[in-house]
Design an enzyme around this catalytic site. Structure first.
Site, PDB file in Angstrom:
ATOM      1  CG  HIS A  68       4.128  -7.756 -33.304  1.00 55.99           C
ATOM      2  ND1 HIS A  68       3.126  -7.390 -32.447  1.00 55.99           N
ATOM      3  CD2 HIS A  68       3.770  -8.994 -33.774  1.00 55.99           C
ATOM      4  CE1 HIS A  68       2.205  -8.336 -32.397  1.00 55.99           C
ATOM      5  NE2 HIS A  68       2.575  -9.337 -33.189  1.00 55.99           N
TER       6      HIS A  68
ATOM      7  CG  HIS B  12      -2.024  -0.720 -30.906  1.00 56.48           C
ATOM      8  ND1 HIS B  12      -3.067  -1.228 -31.650  1.00 56.48           N
ATOM      9  CD2 HIS B  12      -1.379  -1.775 -30.364  1.00 56.48           C
ATOM     10  CE1 HIS B  12      -3.046  -2.540 -31.543  1.00 56.48           C
ATOM     11  NE2 HIS B  12      -2.034  -2.903 -30.773  1.00 56.48           N
TER      12      HIS B  12
ATOM     13  CG  ASP C  30       5.335  -4.571 -26.624  1.00 57.91           C
ATOM     14  OD1 ASP C  30       5.269  -5.626 -25.978  1.00 57.91           O
ATOM     15  OD2 ASP C  30       5.139  -4.511 -27.854  1.00 57.91           O
TER      16      ASP C  30
HETATM   17  N1  ACO Z   1       6.466   7.390 -31.674  1.00 61.47           N
HETATM   18  C1  ACO Z   1       6.311   8.551 -32.359  1.00 61.47           C
HETATM   19  N2  ACO Z   1       5.396   8.707 -33.351  1.00 61.47           N
HETATM   20  C2  ACO Z   1       4.616   7.667 -33.632  1.00 61.47           C
HETATM   21  C3  ACO Z   1       4.725   6.429 -32.952  1.00 61.47           C
HETATM   22  C4  ACO Z   1       5.690   6.314 -31.934  1.00 61.47           C
HETATM   23  N3  ACO Z   1       5.848   5.182 -31.253  1.00 61.47           N
HETATM   24  N4  ACO Z   1       3.821   5.560 -33.454  1.00 61.47           N
HETATM   25  C5  ACO Z   1       3.174   6.215 -34.419  1.00 61.47           C
HETATM   26  N5  ACO Z   1       3.646   7.482 -34.542  1.00 61.47           N
HETATM   27  C6  ACO Z   1       3.169   8.517 -35.457  1.00 61.47           C
HETATM   28  C7  ACO Z   1       3.762   8.339 -36.834  1.00 61.47           C
HETATM   29  O1  ACO Z   1       4.973   9.017 -36.976  1.00 61.47           O
HETATM   30  C8  ACO Z   1       2.657   8.867 -37.705  1.00 61.47           C
HETATM   31  O2  ACO Z   1       2.725  10.273 -37.670  1.00 61.47           O
HETATM   32  P1  ACO Z   1       2.383  11.153 -38.980  1.00 61.47           P
HETATM   33  O3  ACO Z   1       0.967  10.812 -39.313  1.00 61.47           O
HETATM   34  O4  ACO Z   1       2.598  12.551 -38.541  1.00 61.47           O
HETATM   35  O5  ACO Z   1       3.341  10.687 -40.026  1.00 61.47           O
HETATM   36  C9  ACO Z   1       1.382   8.481 -36.975  1.00 61.47           C
HETATM   37  O6  ACO Z   1       1.758   8.348 -35.615  1.00 61.47           O
HETATM   38  C10 ACO Z   1       0.778   7.165 -37.460  1.00 61.47           C
HETATM   39  O7  ACO Z   1       1.811   6.200 -37.483  1.00 61.47           O
HETATM   40  P2  ACO Z   1       1.770   4.883 -38.373  1.00 61.47           P
HETATM   41  O8  ACO Z   1       3.169   4.500 -38.707  1.00 61.47           O
HETATM   42  O9  ACO Z   1       0.836   5.066 -39.519  1.00 61.47           O
HETATM   43  O10 ACO Z   1       1.149   3.841 -37.399  1.00 61.47           O
HETATM   44  P3  ACO Z   1       1.050   2.300 -37.663  1.00 61.47           P
HETATM   45  O11 ACO Z   1      -0.326   1.903 -37.321  1.00 61.47           O
HETATM   46  O12 ACO Z   1       1.524   1.931 -39.014  1.00 61.47           O
HETATM   47  O13 ACO Z   1       2.113   1.691 -36.637  1.00 61.47           O
HETATM   48  C11 ACO Z   1       3.086   0.893 -34.662  1.00 61.47           C
HETATM   49  C12 ACO Z   1       1.790   1.140 -35.422  1.00 61.47           C
HETATM   50  C13 ACO Z   1       4.023   0.036 -35.516  1.00 61.47           C
HETATM   51  C14 ACO Z   1       2.761   0.139 -33.388  1.00 61.47           C
HETATM   52  C15 ACO Z   1       3.740   2.261 -34.334  1.00 61.47           C
HETATM   53  O14 ACO Z   1       2.899   2.983 -33.461  1.00 61.47           O
HETATM   54  C16 ACO Z   1       5.135   2.115 -33.736  1.00 61.47           C
HETATM   55  O15 ACO Z   1       6.106   2.028 -34.480  1.00 61.47           O
HETATM   56  N6  ACO Z   1       5.258   2.084 -32.370  1.00 61.47           N
HETATM   57  C17 ACO Z   1       6.539   1.877 -31.727  1.00 61.47           C
HETATM   58  C18 ACO Z   1       6.873   0.397 -31.674  1.00 61.47           C
HETATM   59  C19 ACO Z   1       6.001  -0.344 -30.685  1.00 61.47           C
HETATM   60  O16 ACO Z   1       5.830   0.072 -29.553  1.00 61.47           O
HETATM   61  N7  ACO Z   1       5.467  -1.474 -31.124  1.00 61.47           N
HETATM   62  C20 ACO Z   1       4.617  -2.343 -30.292  1.00 61.47           C
HETATM   63  C21 ACO Z   1       3.191  -2.226 -30.679  1.00 61.47           C
HETATM   64  S1  ACO Z   1       2.145  -3.217 -29.637  1.00 61.47           S
HETATM   65  C22 ACO Z   1       2.401  -4.767 -30.186  1.00 61.47           C
HETATM   66  O17 ACO Z   1       2.656  -5.007 -31.318  1.00 61.47           O
HETATM   67  C23 ACO Z   1       2.342  -5.851 -29.248  1.00 61.47           C
END
Ligand code: ACO
Length: 461
Positions: free
Chosen positions: A296, A335, A390
């Site tokens: 987050h 996201h 972010d």
């Molecule tokens: N890098 C690479 N792959 C990613 C990323 C990423 N940052 N984010 C999602 N994916 C991929 C996952 O591996 C998954 O792939 P798959 O379907 O082949 O397994 C797919 O995208 C969906 O991912 P989920 O984990 O289901 O997405 P979720 O909605 O649960 O997570 C989150 C959202 C936590 C923001 C995620 O995108 C992430 O971890 N991002 C990196 C951390 C980040 O930048 N957080 C800040 C978010 S903005 C905020 O909170 C203010």
């Protein structure tokens, strides 16, 4: 409104135009005017798709990359408004008149003065603490300070009311926001009392974040400067230097962009605590706790480590290849709601370029970030993975002289507005949050006395 920073306004309007061109600007047909409970929705892990509550505070359009506060488009607010006005909008529901804005801004500036809380905070080893933990601590100290003050002020005519809301006989109050009042002076209407606590928190968290930044570097906290705007004071109280008009405006836009964002994890955490009728200080403290994590708000700090680790534009492609091969997350991308470009990142990207120009701390990092964005979008764009808020915010903060460890606290400084606005709204018709789990564990096991137990066999990995 912003003569000296027309350039920034132009950048924001250009970002807005690009967003509308790329992801569309048609009205969202999914907005419902009247919600009839119970609602039916499909829920995935992590409560994906679950509808927690109804709200009029703000709206995230994940499919089109849109964000609005109380119906006003985020790009318009960034281009034409300021953070004080946006706080008023979020909390009260409409844009203020000139006189209202003046009064509200004065109040926020007054509330930046929290010398007693800062004195108490200074009694802890702040320089050795995680800054988000220090911010949580300070938020809880604010509650104590207010309780004591309320007691002293209210003693004469409120002898029957204790210093803690838990001591109010609950059966005498109807359910809803009346339970959660924090300040007990009877002459003030209940709504105003809650509102005052929210404004205190908005300014208090800013003063504490600035003080924590200074204490970590061995400096004393600074009092706010009455001549400066809210954004100007956040920068001044953090660095001790009066910011330029351009720096102030960039900070102002960053504050606006981070102020609210639907039912994100920290807002939900704050609402869950508020729904138990705990006070707004504990609720905001919970929001700060949830914002801390790297999935987050904590991602902004991780992004900077990542960019420094990549080291050069030439290294971007091999780094991405290796990272994705190891199935690692790329910080600042992806996201739960946005499956297109996050509108906040659209504004922060050009501001990062602008604020970082000529700054040693940012040297080469924007170029690495831009190359990383291109590479990730080409590889993962089809999955809906683009930069989120972010990704560029750390570069903006660095350009404004804010240290890496203070990025997430700065995010919290903005987000208190959204947390408190949504708490105020939710408490009007409060119902405790209490979802269910799907139990998938063992059943019908028979208790075995300890002497008769065999060691459990561990599953081979
Ligand atoms: N890098 C690479 N792959 C990613 C990323 C990423 N940052 N984010 C999602 N994916 C991929 C996952 O591996 C998954 O792939 P798959 O379907 O082949 O397994 C797919 O995208 C969906 O991912 P989920 O984990 O289901 O997405 P979720 O909605 O649960 O997570 C989150 C959202 C936590 C923001 C995620 O995108 C992430 O971890 N991002 C990196 C951390 C980040 O930048 N957080 C800040 C978010 S903005 C905020 O909170 C203010």
């Amino acid at each position: 409104m912003h003569f000296e920073s027309d350039r920034i306004t132009r950048l924001i309007l250009a970002a807005s135009k690009k967003a509308h061109r790329e992801t569309g600007a048609s009205p969202d047909s999914r907005i419902v005017k009247i919600v009839e409970w119970p609602v039916t929705c499909t829920v995935g892990p992590g409560l994906e798709g679950a509808i927690a509550c109804e709200s009029k505070v703000g709206y995230v359009n994940g499919a089109q990359g849109g964000l609005s506060y109380r119906g006003y488009d985020i790009f318009d607010l960034c281009a034409h408004s300021n953070y004080e006005e946006v706080c008023f909008l979020l909390l009260i529901g409409n844009l203020p008149s000139k006189a209202e804005l003046r009064g509200f801004s004065d109040k926020l500036r007054d509330y930046l003065h929290i010398p007693d809380v800062l004195r108490q905070l200074a009694g802890f080893p702040i320089e050795r603490m995680n800054p988000m933990a220090a911010l949580r601590l300070g938020t809880n100290l604010m509650r104590h300070e207010q309780t004591d003050l309320d007691f002293l002020r209210g003693k004469a005519d409120e002898a029957k009311i204790g210093t803690d809301e838990d001591s109010i006989p609950m059966e005498t109050l109807p359910r809803g926001e009346e339970h959660a009042i924090y300040e007990f002076r009877r002459r003030q209407p209940i709504r105003d009392r809650n509102l005052a606590a929210c404004c205190r928190l908005i300014s208090g968290v800013a003063s504490m974040a600035a003080a924590i930044a200074r204490m970590r570097e061995g400096h004393l906290p600074l009092a706010p400067d009455p001549e400066l705007s809210y954004a100007g004071n956040v920068l001044y109280m953090t660095s001790g230097e009066r910011p330029s008009a351009e720096e102030t405006r960039i900070m102002d836009v960053a504050l606006i962009l981070h102020a609210d964002h639907g039912m994100n994890a920290s807002t939900f955490a704050a609402l869950v605590v508020a729904s138990t009728l705990a006070d707004v200080y504990s609720s905001v403290s919970a929001g700060i706790g949830a914002l801390t994590g790297p999935l987050h708000g904590g991602a902004n700090e991780q992004v900077m480590h990542m960019l420094r680790g990549i080291g050069s534009v030439a290294n971007v492609k091999p780094w991405v290849k290796a990272t994705l091969a190891e199935k690692k997350r790329v910080m600042g991308f992806g996201h739960r709601v946005y499956k297109v470009y996050d509108p906040r990142a659209r504004v922060l990207a050009p501001l990062a370029a602008l604020s970082g120009r000529g700054k040693v701390a940012n040297k080469g990092l924007f170029q690495i970030a831009a190359a990383l964005e291109t590479e990730i979008a080409s590889r993962l764009g089809k999955k809906g993975i683009f930069p989120n808020v972010d990704f560029y915010s750390g570069l903006v903060y660095t350009g404004l002289g804010i240290s890496e460890r203070m990025f997430t606290p700065m995010f919290a400084v903005s987000r208190v507005a959204g947390w408190t606005a949504r708490i105020l709204e939710y408490l009007k018709n409060n119902r405790i949050f209490r979802p269910r789990v799907m139990y998938s564990g063992a059943v019908d096991r028979h208790y075995v006395p300890i002497a008769a137990r065999r060691p459990a066999r561990r599953k081979k990995r």
